[in-house]
Motif scaffolding. Structure first.
Motif, mmCIF file in Angstrom:
data_model
loop_
_atom_site.group_PDB
_atom_site.id
_atom_site.type_symbol
_atom_site.label_atom_id
_atom_site.label_comp_id
_atom_site.label_asym_id
_atom_site.label_seq_id
_atom_site.Cartn_x
_atom_site.Cartn_y
_atom_site.Cartn_z
ATOM 1 N N GLY A 132 -6.237 -2.849 -8.984
ATOM 2 C CA GLY A 132 -5.820 -2.678 -10.379
ATOM 3 C C GLY A 132 -4.330 -2.846 -10.539
ATOM 4 O O GLY A 132 -3.612 -3.164 -9.571
ATOM 5 N N GLY A 133 -3.863 -2.630 -11.759
ATOM 6 C CA GLY A 133 -2.449 -2.795 -12.054
ATOM 7 C C GLY A 133 -1.572 -1.802 -11.329
ATOM 8 O O GLY A 133 -0.407 -2.090 -11.026
ATOM 9 N N LEU A 134 -2.115 -0.611 -11.012
ATOM 10 C CA LEU A 134 -1.305 0.409 -10.356
ATOM 11 C C LEU A 134 -1.395 0.366 -8.843
ATOM 12 O O LEU A 134 -0.524 0.902 -8.152
ATOM 13 C CB LEU A 134 -1.728 1.806 -10.845
ATOM 14 C CG LEU A 134 -1.434 2.143 -12.305
ATOM 15 C CD1 LEU A 134 -1.912 3.543 -12.624
ATOM 16 C CD2 LEU A 134 0.057 2.012 -12.603
ATOM 17 N N GLY A 135 -2.455 -0.246 -8.321
ATOM 18 C CA GLY A 135 -2.615 -0.293 -6.871
ATOM 19 C C GLY A 135 -4.057 -0.493 -6.464
ATOM 20 O O GLY A 135 -4.926 -0.759 -7.298
ATOM 21 N N HIS A 136 -4.325 -0.377 -5.157
ATOM 22 C CA HIS A 136 -5.663 -0.567 -4.623
ATOM 23 C C HIS A 136 -6.442 0.742 -4.597
ATOM 24 O O HIS A 136 -5.866 1.826 -4.473
ATOM 25 C CB HIS A 136 -5.603 -1.123 -3.197
ATOM 26 C CG HIS A 136 -5.051 -2.519 -3.119
ATOM 27 N ND1 HIS A 136 -4.826 -3.292 -4.226
ATOM 28 C CD2 HIS A 136 -4.688 -3.291 -2.045
ATOM 29 C CE1 HIS A 136 -4.347 -4.473 -3.860
ATOM 30 N NE2 HIS A 136 -4.255 -4.494 -2.539
ATOM 31 N N ARG B 296 3.695 0.979 -4.119
ATOM 32 C CA ARG B 296 5.113 1.358 -4.077
ATOM 33 C C ARG B 296 6.047 0.174 -4.312
ATOM 34 O O ARG B 296 7.182 0.339 -4.723
ATOM 35 C CB ARG B 296 5.431 2.001 -2.724
ATOM 36 C CG ARG B 296 4.787 3.367 -2.527
ATOM 37 C CD ARG B 296 5.079 3.914 -1.149
ATOM 38 N NE ARG B 296 4.456 3.114 -0.102
ATOM 39 C CZ ARG B 296 4.655 3.292 1.206
ATOM 40 N NH1 ARG B 296 5.479 4.234 1.616
ATOM 41 N NH2 ARG B 296 4.028 2.538 2.094
ATOM 42 N N LYS B 297 5.562 -1.051 -4.067
ATOM 43 C CA LYS B 297 6.418 -2.244 -4.206
ATOM 44 C C LYS B 297 6.890 -2.426 -5.646
ATOM 45 O O LYS B 297 8.030 -2.801 -5.901
ATOM 46 C CB LYS B 297 5.653 -3.492 -3.762
ATOM 47 C CG LYS B 297 5.307 -3.515 -2.280
ATOM 48 C CD LYS B 297 4.496 -4.758 -1.947
ATOM 49 C CE LYS B 297 4.048 -4.743 -0.483
ATOM 50 N NZ LYS B 297 3.163 -5.883 -0.160
ATOM 51 N N HIS B 298 5.969 -2.203 -6.598
ATOM 52 C CA HIS B 298 6.311 -2.443 -7.990
ATOM 53 C C HIS B 298 6.921 -1.235 -8.679
ATOM 54 O O HIS B 298 7.404 -1.335 -9.801
ATOM 55 C CB HIS B 298 5.053 -2.893 -8.748
ATOM 56 C CG HIS B 298 4.476 -4.178 -8.229
ATOM 57 N ND1 HIS B 298 3.426 -4.205 -7.343
ATOM 58 C CD2 HIS B 298 4.823 -5.461 -8.446
ATOM 59 C CE1 HIS B 298 3.131 -5.457 -7.053
ATOM 60 N NE2 HIS B 298 3.969 -6.235 -7.701
ATOM 61 N N ILE C 269 -4.473 9.333 -5.833
ATOM 62 C CA ILE C 269 -5.435 10.167 -6.550
ATOM 63 C C ILE C 269 -6.789 10.021 -5.868
ATOM 64 O O ILE C 269 -7.293 8.905 -5.693
ATOM 65 C CB ILE C 269 -5.542 9.757 -8.029
ATOM 66 C CG1 ILE C 269 -4.199 9.958 -8.735
ATOM 67 C CG2 ILE C 269 -6.633 10.563 -8.742
ATOM 68 C CD1 ILE C 269 -4.163 9.425 -10.151
ATOM 69 N N VAL C 270 -7.382 11.146 -5.490
ATOM 70 C CA VAL C 270 -8.655 11.137 -4.771
ATOM 71 C C VAL C 270 -9.751 11.701 -5.670
ATOM 72 O O VAL C 270 -9.637 12.809 -6.189
ATOM 73 C CB VAL C 270 -8.564 11.973 -3.473
ATOM 74 C CG1 VAL C 270 -9.910 11.953 -2.739
ATOM 75 C CG2 VAL C 270 -7.451 11.444 -2.576
#
Length: 337
Positions: free
Chosen positions: A34-38, A60-62, A99-100
């Motif tokens: 997704g836009g925020l991460g995997h 963390r890259k973005h 987030i889990v």
């Protein structure tokens, strides 16, 4: 964020536990991007029990995503409903934000099954009813003392468990609002996913819970037509104006998913499409609330179940007669030979 961390301290999960659970974020465990991460699947030891989890790891890259991260943690920590994903906890250490939640998407997201010929009309209606109940809980539940406007209702945020029960996810941009002010406009830029964003947000410069109603209306038509809300290189790239045009011209049957046409009675199609269309009304005051939507969808489901029984009653004896006839014919043919 110290205050926020203290408030949700009981939900904190050590980074080493999440790393172990996801096999060090192995590529084989990626179940979403997704836009925020995997998003990773895994197995986590929790209170002496091994549970299946999904872990959204912020990229963390973005950078960014911090507000969305805490919004989701805050929302899910309060929400408890059978058709909403359940939070297990979160990790916020060593520049990692994760987030889990419990692993609910054993059948993926609704988006993956819109054109699935094996997903019956009755199953689709049950999914609709489940999501509608989740939205009603968000908008009206008095136990929390506030309502929630989801703002990202789409077929990707609707996950499907092993029994095809829907689980609503994606609370990163959700807004809390006093129950007695749910119909008030909250100033906001257009929020959401292309194809589902309420066009009225541009005019009113804000959102209300009716913005969720619009997004859900689009999902209802996705389910009926078996196609996505937005197809980039398609002449009719946006589904909403397409279905509204067909509904108003009484040609909606032309764009219903071909595999569903023989499964839907005229009465059920009429009730369902009228409800879905009303959710897309330009005037937000004319859009129904979720209590009304649930009532209509449950009636459509009732009609669908009766229609399914009638089909079985007429089709099954015919098939039995056919196979009996074929066996007799084959028997006589063998004797003749």
């Amino acid at each position: 964020m110290t205050t926020a961390i203290a408030k949700f301290a009981h939900l904190q999960i050590p980074l080493e536990d999440v790393v172990k659970a996801t096999n060090n974020f192995a590529d084989d465990n990626i179940i979403g991007r997704g836009g925020l991460g995997h998003v990773y699947k895994g197995q986590l030891q929790r209170s002496g029990e091994m549970i299946k989890i999904s872990a959204l790891r912020l990229d963390r890259k973005h950078g960014g995503g911090v507000v969305e991260f805490w919004t989701e943690v805050s929302m899910l920590s309060d929400l408890k409903h059978p058709n909403i994903v359940s939070i297990v906890g979160f990790c916020d250490e060593q520049h990692e934000k994760i987030i889990v939640t419990t692993y609910e998407a054993k059948n993926g997201s609704l988006k993956e099954h819109l054109s699935n010929p094996n997903l019956t009309w009755t199953q689709r209606l049950k999914i609709c009813v489940g999501v509608a109940r989740a939205l009603s809980y968000l908008h009206y539940d008095e136990g929390r003392g506030y309502g929630v406007i989801h703002l990202n209702i789409n077929s990707s945020t609707i996950l499907l468990d092993e029994n095809w029960e829907p689980k609503l996810s994606g609370f990163k941009v959700s807004i809390k609002q006093s129950l007695n002010r749910m119909d008030r406009v909250i100033l906001s830029e257009p929020i959401g996913t292309i194809g589902y964003v309420d066009p009225e947000i541009e005019k009113s410069k804000g959102v209300t819970y009716k913005s969720d109603i619009y997004g859900f209306g689009v999902v209802l038509f996705e389910i009926l037509c078996g196609r996505r809300a937005y197809i980039r290189n398609d002449a009719n790239r946006l589904l909403a104006p397409l279905v509204m045009r067909h509904y108003e011209n009484e040609t909606l049957h032309d764009i219903v998913h071909p595999d569903l046409r023989n499964q839907i009675s005229r009465g059920a199609l009429r009730r369902y499409s009228k409800t879905a269309y009303s959710c897309l009304k330009e005037d937000t005051m004319q859009r129904p609330n979720m209590v009304t939507v649930i009532d209509e969808l449950e009636k459509a489901l009732e009609k669908a179940l009766k229609f399914e029984l009638r089909l079985e009653y007429f089709v099954r004896p015919s098939l039995l007669f056919f196979f009996f006839f074929m066996s007799i014919t084959s028997h006589h043919f063998n004797l003749f030979i």
